[in-house]
Design a protein around this motif. Sequence first.
Motif, short mmCIF file in Angstrom:
data_model
loop_
_atom_site.label_atom_id
_atom_site.label_comp_id
_atom_site.label_asym_id
_atom_site.label_seq_id
_atom_site.Cartn_x
_atom_site.Cartn_y
_atom_site.Cartn_z
N PHE D 256 27.48 17.00 36.78
CA PHE D 256 28.47 17.18 37.82
C PHE D 256 28.21 15.96 38.38
O PHE D 256 27.24 14.85 38.75
CB PHE D 256 27.16 17.48 39.21
N GLY D 278 32.02 14.40 42.16
CA GLY D 278 32.90 14.58 41.86
C GLY D 278 33.42 16.02 41.14
O GLY D 278 33.23 16.82 40.79
N ASP D 279 34.24 15.01 39.60
CA ASP D 279 34.40 15.89 38.89
C ASP D 279 33.09 16.36 38.04
O ASP D 279 31.81 15.85 38.70
CB ASP D 279 35.16 15.16 37.98
N ILE D 280 33.29 17.88 37.58
CA ILE D 280 32.05 18.20 36.20
C ILE D 280 32.78 18.42 35.65
O ILE D 280 34.36 19.16 34.94
CB ILE D 280 32.60 19.39 37.86
N VAL D 281 32.10 18.21 34.72
CA VAL D 281 31.98 17.75 33.01
C VAL D 281 31.61 18.98 32.10
O VAL D 281 30.80 18.80 32.77
CB VAL D 281 32.52 16.65 32.32
#
Lengths: 350, 350, 350, 350
Positions: D256, D278-281
Motif C-alpha cells: 500500500f 496511493g496505489d495498491i500493488v
Amino acid sequence: MADEERVGVGVVGLGYWGPNLLRVLSEMTGVHVRTICDLDPERLARFARRHPSVRATVRLEDVLEDPQIDAVVIATPVFSHYAIAARCLDAGKHTFVEKPLAASGEHARDLVSRAAEQDVRLMCGHVFLYSPPVRAVADMLRDGHLGEVYFISSSRVNLGLHQRDVSVVWDLGPHDFSILLSWLGESPTSVRAIGRDSIVSGLPDVAFIDLAFASGVIAHVELSWLSPSKLRRTVIVGSERMIVYEDGGIEPLRIFDHGVVYRDPETFGEFHLSYRTGDIVSPKLDTAEPIALELEDFFGLIRRGRSRADHLELACDVVGLVEAAETSLSRDGERVPFEGTYGQVAGQTD
Amino acid sequence: MADEERVGVGVVGLGYWGPNLLRVLSEMTGVHVRTICDLDPERLARFARRHPSVRATVRLEDVLEDPQIDAVVIATPVFSHYAIAARCLDAGKHTFVEKPLAASGEHARDLVSRAAEQDVRLMCGHVFLYSPPVRAVADMLRDGHLGEVYFISSSRVNLGLHQRDVSVVWDLGPHDFSILLSWLGESPTSVRAIGRDSIVSGLPDVAFIDLAFASGVIAHVELSWLSPSKLRRTVIVGSERMIVYEDGGIEPLRIFDHGVVYRDPETFGEFHLSYRTGDIVSPKLDTAEPIALELEDFFGLIRRGRSRADHLELACDVVGLVEAAETSLSRDGERVPFEGTYGQVAGQTD
Amino acid sequence: MADEERVGVGVVGLGYWGPNLLRVLSEMTGVHVRTICDLDPERLARFARRHPSVRATVRLEDVLEDPQIDAVVIATPVFSHYAIAARCLDAGKHTFVEKPLAASGEHARDLVSRAAEQDVRLMCGHVFLYSPPVRAVADMLRDGHLGEVYFISSSRVNLGLHQRDVSVVWDLGPHDFSILLSWLGESPTSVRAIGRDSIVSGLPDVAFIDLAFASGVIAHVELSWLSPSKLRRTVIVGSERMIVYEDGGIEPLRIFDHGVVYRDPETFGEFHLSYRTGDIVSPKLDTAEPIALELEDFFGLIRRGRSRADHLELACDVVGLVEAAETSLSRDGERVPFEGTYGQVAGQTD
Amino acid sequence: MADEERVGVGVVGLGYWGPNLLRVLSEMTGVHVRTICDLDPERLARFARRHPSVRATVRLEDVLEDPQIDAVVIATPVFSHYAIAARCLDAGKHTFVEKPLAASGEHARDLVSRAAEQDVRLMCGHVFLYSPPVRAVADMLRDGHLGEVYFISSSRVNLGLHQRDVSVVWDLGPHDFSILLSWLGESPTSVRAIGRDSIVSGLPDVAFIDLAFASGVIAHVELSWLSPSKLRRTVIVGSERMIVYEDGGIEPLRIFDHGVVYRDPETFGEFHLSYRTGDIVSPKLDTAEPIALELEDFFGLIRRGRSRADHLELACDVVGLVEAAETSLSRDGERVPFEGTYGQVAGQTD
C-alpha cells in the motif's frame, strides 16, 4: 473374476489425468492394477519406476489380450476415446472412459451399444458428479429445498490452458453440462453459444452458452481460458433459496435463505412484491475424494453386474451438447435444438 | 442569463434519483434551483420543507413558463421522459434527462432534433460515464494500455428492486450499454438476449445479453434482480492487460499485467503459447462525485453554448440497444442487427 | 413533563457525532428538540438553517435555564464531558453523554453520584451495545451457545484519524471495552498495554492491550490509526462454537460450529484430541439503527423514572480501563490491576 | 567428496516434515540420498518402497558410520534435535536441522560450537526465510522502500494441530521470530507473552507476544491452534509504505503506497497531519519452492566450505526468543529482557 476376487485393471493414458486415476486405483482394496499403457515410453518408464510390480507397455494389445484384466480405465486425449474404448469393449472388458465419453454423439451412443452387446459395464469419468458440493446441491434440489428453480448462471474461467486441438467448449463444457443435467434431471431443448478465438485462429478460447430447458429453467455458462483470475462459480436461483457454489473455495457452498414474495393483484390493485433475506449457511460437506467415489461406483457396477442407463444417457447427452454448442458457435449464436435422452424415461435415474 | 449569471434551474421528478440531483444542484455555485415539481403533493411538501426558498409546484407549466428558469433537470419515470423533455425543449429550456433518454429510439432522436431546432443544450444522465473507475478504464483503453481488447464480460445483479412497468433490461441495461459504448468508442452491430420473467409474468427479471462489435470485440452482460448478493463486476480482457472493475468495491479497479504470448508455428512446428502473469495494481482513483461532474458538464455546455453530438449519439444508441435487446428477448434470443450512430463519424468524440 | 408529554431536549456539541444524534432525535416521536448549542457560531448556523424551529445558542446557560428542556444530549470533546454533564445534572436535567462518560474514573463516578442526588437519569452513549451483531453475540453468550469462552481477539484499525489531544486508546478503546464487558458480564482484573507514538510524539497511535478476567478469559485488543486498510474484526473462541464479528461487513457475524473434543488420558494412555468442524452460519440480523435504539432506551428510562445501575457501572469501568491501559502504556506494558464494579453484584444486569 | 562429486546424504526423521525434505533431496542434482532413518519401522518401510535404491534403517549409527554420507538432514521431534545433531556433527557430518535448531538456547549454541570445532557446515531449516514474499519484503526493507518501520503485527492461527509436548509458542513462534529477525536485521531487547492453555492443562494453545526492538520497532505476534479459520497475516507499517503479507494467499503480498504526512507545529500553530493513499500493488513473485532454495543454500555452503555466522546467530536467537516467551508466559506476561547476538556485528549479514 481373476485374482481371488480382485478386479484386474489396465490403465491406458498417463498424461494429465491418468496419473490421478492410477494413484487412486493403486490404493483401492479389491482392485489390482496389472498393466499401465502409454505411447510415450519415457512417461511410461517414469510411472513404471513408481509401480515396480505393474506391467508397463506401449501396446494396447497387451491390455486387451490379458485375460486377467477385467476392466480398463482410459484417460487418453479426447479424439482417441472412441477407438480405444470400442476395442476394449469388444474385447469384453469393463470400460471407464475419462470425460467426455467420445468426440461425437454418434460415437458415444455406439460405445453404449457395444457395452450392451458384450454385457460389460461402461462408465464415463464425470468426476464432478461425485464432488461433495455438487452432490449436496443435487440433494437439495431433489428435496425441493430451493423451491422452483428460475435460472442457473455459471462461470468457469482461468488463465489457460489453451488446448492444442479442441475449443474451450470441449475442454470445460462437459463439467458444467454434466453438473447441470444431474441437478435438473433433464437435458436442455436448445443450445446457443457465441465466442471468440482470441489467441489461436479457429480455436475458440472464450464462449458464452445458453441452455433452455423444458421446465422453463434457463442456464448460462461462461467458459474461458482468458481470465485474469481463476473463477469456478455457479449461482442457482430458486423461489425459496439461492445457492452460490464455488468449486475449490474454502466454503464451496453458500446457501442463502432469500426469496421474493409475490402477491397477485387484487380486484383493482397492483401486484405486490417483497424481498425476504434470511440466514446464509456454509454447510459442512463430506470430505470424500470424488475420484475415489467415482471409481468405487464403477467397480460396484461391475460387482453387481448392472449398468446405469441414466449415467450413460447423461454422458451421451453431454457429448451431444458440446457438439450442439460448437454448431451454434460456428453459426454465430443461432439457436440449435437439442433432443437428449437423459431424464426422458421416468424412474430411470437412481 | 437570469439572476446575475447564475443558471436558473427547475427540477422535475423527486422520486428515486431526483433528490440526489436536487442535493447536488443546491450546492453548486453558479446554479440557482428556482422550482421543484412533482405530481405527488406529499413528496413535494417534504422537499419544500428542506428547501424553503425554492418554489414547489405540481404543474409543469410553472416550470416552463418561468422566464428565469434556463434549464430543466428531469428525473421522472422512463415512460414520461419524452413528453416532458419535449415540452421543456420546445419552451426553449436547456434540458437534462435522467437515463435512458427516452423509451424508444425514435423518441430519443426526436428530442435531439428539437434541441437542435431550439439551439438549446440536451444531455442525458449517464452518470457512470463520470465515475472515476469507468473514466480510468476509458483512458487506459484510449492509450492502448490493454492492447487489443478480446472481450468484456459484465454482471450487474442484485436482489431487487423489481420495477413495476419495465424489464430488468430497461432498468439496468443502460448502465452497461453506456459504459461499453464509451469504452469501445463504437456501437455494436448486433444484439442477442435471452431471459426469464421469473416472478411477474411478462416482466423479465433476469437477462443474458450478447453484443457483437465490428472490431471483433464481444461483450456479454448479465442483468438480474434475482441474485443472492449484489455484484457489479466487469472483466475486460485485452492482449496486454486485463482489468476487473467492481463498482462500489473498496478497490474498484484491479489491473492485471497478464497476457498470453503466442508464437506462430514454424515450418513444420506447432504454435507455441505461454502465459505471462505480472503485477496486479489497484490504482488510486479520483474521488470526485460523478453526479457533480456530470452536472458541471451540463452547465459547461450551457455556458459555452455548445452541444456534444457524440454524447447524444451515445444516449440515442443506448435506447436503441435496449429496444433491440427487448426485441431479441421476445424472439427467444434471435440476433437483432443494430445500426447505431455513435462512433461512426471520426473525430467527433471529445 | 413539558410540551404535552413530549420530552424537551437540548443537544450540546455538533462536531463529529452530535449531528447524528440530532438527526435521530429530530425524527423521534415523543421527543422535541428545543435547543442546539455549540461554541462554533458558523457550525451552529449551519444546523440552525436545517432546523429552523429549533433555538440555536452558544451559551450552555440557555439550555440549563430552560424549564421546558427535560433532557440534555452531550456530544462535545472528551475532556469537556465532565464539566458540562455535571452542570446539566445539577440543573436537574436527564443527561446523555457520548462515550466515554468522562476523562477519568473519578469524574465518571462523580457524575453517577450527582445523577442519584438529583434523581435524574444518566446514560452514556456506548452505541455498540445496541448494534445488532453485538447484541446477537451477547444473546448467544448468555444462552451458553458458545460453551466456555476461551479467549477473544479484536482488531480495530484504520488509517486515521489521529486525534489531537487523546491517544488511540481513548479514541477507540471504549468501543472494545464496552463490548467485552457487556458480553462477558464482568470487568477484567488486570490490564496491560504496549504501544507506540509513531507519528506525533507523546500521542500513541497504535496499542496492543491484554485484559485478564477472573473467569479465565483473556481478551486481546489491537487498536491503531496506522493501518493500510480498515479492519474491525473480533474473534470469540468458545468450547462449542467460534464467532467472527466484522463490524460494517456485509455479513457482520459468522458463527462457526467448530470445536475441539478432548478426552482425558486413561490409565496409562495419552490424552486424545479431535477437531470438529461444522456448518458456518451468517445469521440474518435485525436492521434497527443502534443510535435510535440507544436513545429510545434513554427516553424509556426517563419515562419509567428508573436508572440502570449496571449500565453506569459499565460506563465507569470503561473509563477506568482506559486509564489503566494508559498507565500500563506509560510503564512499558506493566500489568495494572483493575478493580471494577460492573458485574460484581449478582442480578443487577438486565 | 564421495560418489563422484555428488554429496551423499542421510535423512533422519520421516514424520510430518521429513518426507518433504526427502522428496526435494531426491530430485536435486548433485545430491545422492543414501540412507533414510526413522524409529518407526512401518513408516520407514513405506518410504523404502518409494525409494527402493535407498538404504532404510532404524539405527542412527548406520548413518553416522557410513563414510559416504557427507551430510545429514534431521527432521525429528524438537526435543531430539540436539542429541541427534550433536552426534552427527561429532561424526564430522554437515548437518541440517529442521527448525527450531534445539530446544534450548544453550543447546543451540553448543551445536554451533561443535560445528566450528569439526569445521563442518550447520544450518537450521527456517524455510520461511526462503519464501518469495518474505524475501521480497526483506528486499524492500533493506532498500528503504517502507521508510521508517513503525510496527509489525502478525497473526498465525488455525484450528489445530495441538502438539503433544510443546506449546503453540514452540510450534509456531519460530516462523514469526525468524521472519522478524531477518526483516529487521536485529534481535529484540525484550519479550512479553500471555496466553492460555484452553484445552490441555499446562499446554498453552493461544499466545499473544510482544517484542520490543532497540530501533523502536514493536512487533506483535498472535499464535493460536484455536481459530475458526486459518489466518497467516502480517502487517508491516512504515512511514512511506505499508504491506500486508498473507502466507498461502492468492496474492501473498499487497503493498500500500499509503502514509501519514506530519508537519511540525509552527510558531503558534498546531501540528498538522494528512493521510496519503496511493496505489495498491500485488507484485508478481518468484515461484521457486522455498524448501529447494534452502537446501541448495545448504549444499552451496558445503561446496564452498563456508559457514554463515549470521544464519546461526539467527537460529540461536530464535530458540532463545521461544525460551524467553515461555518464561514470560509462566510469569503472567512479565517483560523478559533478551540479549541476542543476531545483527549485533555490523556487516556480518549477507
